[in-house]
Design a protein around this motif. Structure first.
Motif, mmCIF file in Angstrom:
data_model
loop_
_atom_site.group_PDB
_atom_site.id
_atom_site.type_symbol
_atom_site.label_atom_id
_atom_site.label_comp_id
_atom_site.label_asym_id
_atom_site.label_seq_id
_atom_site.Cartn_x
_atom_site.Cartn_y
_atom_site.Cartn_z
ATOM 1 N N MET A 1 0.843 -1.133 0.115
ATOM 2 C CA MET A 1 -0.072 0.120 -0.007
ATOM 3 C C MET A 1 0.719 1.152 -0.240
ATOM 4 N N HIS A 2 0.208 2.409 -0.427
ATOM 5 C CA HIS A 2 1.105 3.338 -0.732
ATOM 6 C C HIS A 2 0.677 4.730 0.046
ATOM 7 N N SER A 102 -5.433 -0.875 -4.533
ATOM 8 C CA SER A 102 -5.590 -1.542 -5.844
ATOM 9 C C SER A 102 -4.202 -1.386 -6.531
ATOM 10 N N ILE A 103 -3.436 -0.368 -5.980
ATOM 11 C CA ILE A 103 -2.298 0.230 -6.858
ATOM 12 C C ILE A 103 -1.130 -0.650 -6.590
ATOM 13 N N PHE A 360 6.046 -1.655 1.459
ATOM 14 C CA PHE A 360 4.832 -1.768 0.823
ATOM 15 C C PHE A 360 3.848 -2.625 1.648
ATOM 16 N N GLN A 361 4.346 -3.748 2.294
ATOM 17 C CA GLN A 361 3.393 -4.728 2.914
ATOM 18 C C GLN A 361 3.485 -3.937 4.460
ATOM 19 N N ALA A 362 4.438 -3.353 4.962
ATOM 20 C CA ALA A 362 4.703 -2.754 6.419
ATOM 21 C C ALA A 362 3.525 -1.868 6.464
ATOM 22 N N ARG A 363 3.437 -0.800 5.372
ATOM 23 C CA ARG A 363 2.288 0.063 5.470
ATOM 24 C C ARG A 363 1.085 -0.522 5.752
ATOM 25 N N ARG A 364 0.704 -1.536 4.883
ATOM 26 C CA ARG A 364 -0.611 -2.071 4.782
ATOM 27 C C ARG A 364 -0.882 -2.776 6.214
#
Length: 430
Positions: A1-2, A102-103, A360-364
């Protein structure tokens, strides 16, 4: 996630990098949602401040015996306006989150251009594919011929894309998993975990399997609890630290687990339907690391070496390739595939993917550590197969087969098995 703000600040650069993996980023939509979100927050804050002032005026005017009817009317209006803005805020937050989920991750510039395995760049080859003075059999014919693999009975139990191993076959699966775990824990310093095989939607979302890949997952539940069968141990291992702040002294974290993996393989029918290459259920040893983002690149190279060590212990011929940007997984920045030689197909086939996901995964999953001044910051996550049992078994059978149909196993498995050779009849021999 961004982070929406980071993508907007990157602007054309974010569009360029995502285009390399075939994703068209609509910056105007992202900017519009972010702007509406920010405006709603400002408006709600202003109205709450006014509501607080009006409430104070009501108290003061009432004490002085003044008329508070208009003030109370304004207080009611403010409550309605705040409620309306908050409802709109929930809606725009959901739209923004859905878009951000979705990005895909931004591919590393080190990933070559291209959108398929044809554009992968070979990094190295290790070992020499065996040259047989006979026509080599595939692992299905070898395993079924010796009575140690049974696909027909597996189909009777569960339908296609399942396997039953028996006798020496089952012992080999257990030995391979134990060898891999021993290498990763004793030599490479990973901490072994036993984890749940059923996880929540939030857990699946944390590592990027949801919402994009829901059709590729097996879903079940208990009463009103929705649960998913894990497609890889990456999911529970990474999410062990969801919503936590990991002390910097504990990094890097190196985790491993041996689990079954469950995948519907949606859209893959007609491909690798024979044998152990592509199944709905298979066993795999996974390796996961969480590190400071500054250490992610060298950690990726190290983890590739950890997966390679498993193949070297078995003496199997393989090669390492760097995947093209457009062929890299949804959550990954950069991926190396390790491909093992499959004699019956006269080609190398993927046996392990090792990826750097950056933050990316850590933000999600909201996995953080502390940076300069103790301020929380996201960690970087990495993972890879180290290794899948079924595909390794297939490669072993095929690369180690003899002209009479027997199999001579590598010396590294003898301590786990007590034998070196599997006879034509599927019997163990010293």
């Amino acid at each position: 996630m961004h982070d929406a703000r980071a993508l907007i600040e990157m602007g054309a650069e974010a569009v360029r990098r995502l285009a390399r993996r075939g994703y068209s980023l609509d910056l105007s939509e992202l900017e519009s949602l972010q702007s509406r979100r920010n405006q709603n927050i400002r408006s709600a804050d202003e109205l709450r401040a006014e509501s607080k002032r009006v409430a104070s005026e009501v108290q003061q005017t009432d004490k002085q015996g003044g008329d508070i009817s208009k003030l109370k009317e304004r207080a009611r209006e403010l409550k309605d306006e705040i409620r309306e803005i908050e409802a709109g805020q929930v809606q725009v937050e959901e739209q923004l989150r859905d878009l951000l989920l979705s990005i895909p991750n931004l591919p590393d510039d080190a990933a070559p251009d291209g959108d398929s395995e044809d554009f992968a760049v070979e990094v190295r080859r290790v070992g020499t594919p065996p040259a047989f003075p006979f026509e080599p059999k595939d692992h299905v014919d070898l395993g079924e011929g010796m009575g140690i693999l049974d696909f027909a009975r597996a189909t009777k139990l569960s339908g296609p894309r399942f396997a039953v191993s028996r006798g020496v076959g089952a012992a080999l699966e257990r030995a391979l998993a134990t060898l891999f775990l021993d290498l990763h824990t004793r030599r490479h310093g990973y901490i072994e975990h036993a984890v749940p095989y059923l996880v929540t939607r939030k857990t699946m979302t944390g590592t990027g399997q949801l919402p994009k890949f829901e059709e590729d997952l097996f879903k079940t539940g208990v009463a009103d609890r929705e649960l998913f069968l894990i497609p890889t141990a990456e999911v529970p291992l990474t999410n062990l630290y969801a919503d936590e702040i990991i002390p910097p002294a504990e990094l890097p974290l190196a985790l491993t687990a041996h689990t079954p993996c469950f995948r519907s393989e949606a859209g893959s029918y007609g491909r690798d339907t024979r044998g152990l290459i592509r199944q709905h259920q298979f066993a795999k040893v996974e390796i996961v690391q969480m590190v400071d983002p500054a250490d992610a690149d060298p950690t990726l190279e190290t983890m590739v070496g950890h997966a390679e060590a498993c193949l070297k212990e078995l003496g199997l011929a393989y090669r390492v390739v760097k995947l093209a940007a457009g062929d890299t997984g949804f959550s990954a920045q950069l991926t190396y595939d390790i491909e093992v030689w499959i004699p019956s197909q006269n080609t190398y086939r993927e046996i392990s993917s090792i990826s750097n996901f950056g933050t990316f995964q850590a933000r999600r999953a909201n996995i953080r550590t502390r940076g300069e001044g103790g301020k929380p910051k996201l960690v970087a996550t990495l993972n890879g197969s180290g290794l899948p049992v079924g595909r390794t078994l297939a490669a072993l059978f095929e690369q180690c087969q003899q002209q009479d149909g027997s199999i001579v196993l590598p010396e590294s498995l003898v301590p786990y098995l007590g034998f070196r050779r599997v006879s034509v009849g599927g019997k163990p021999e010293a």
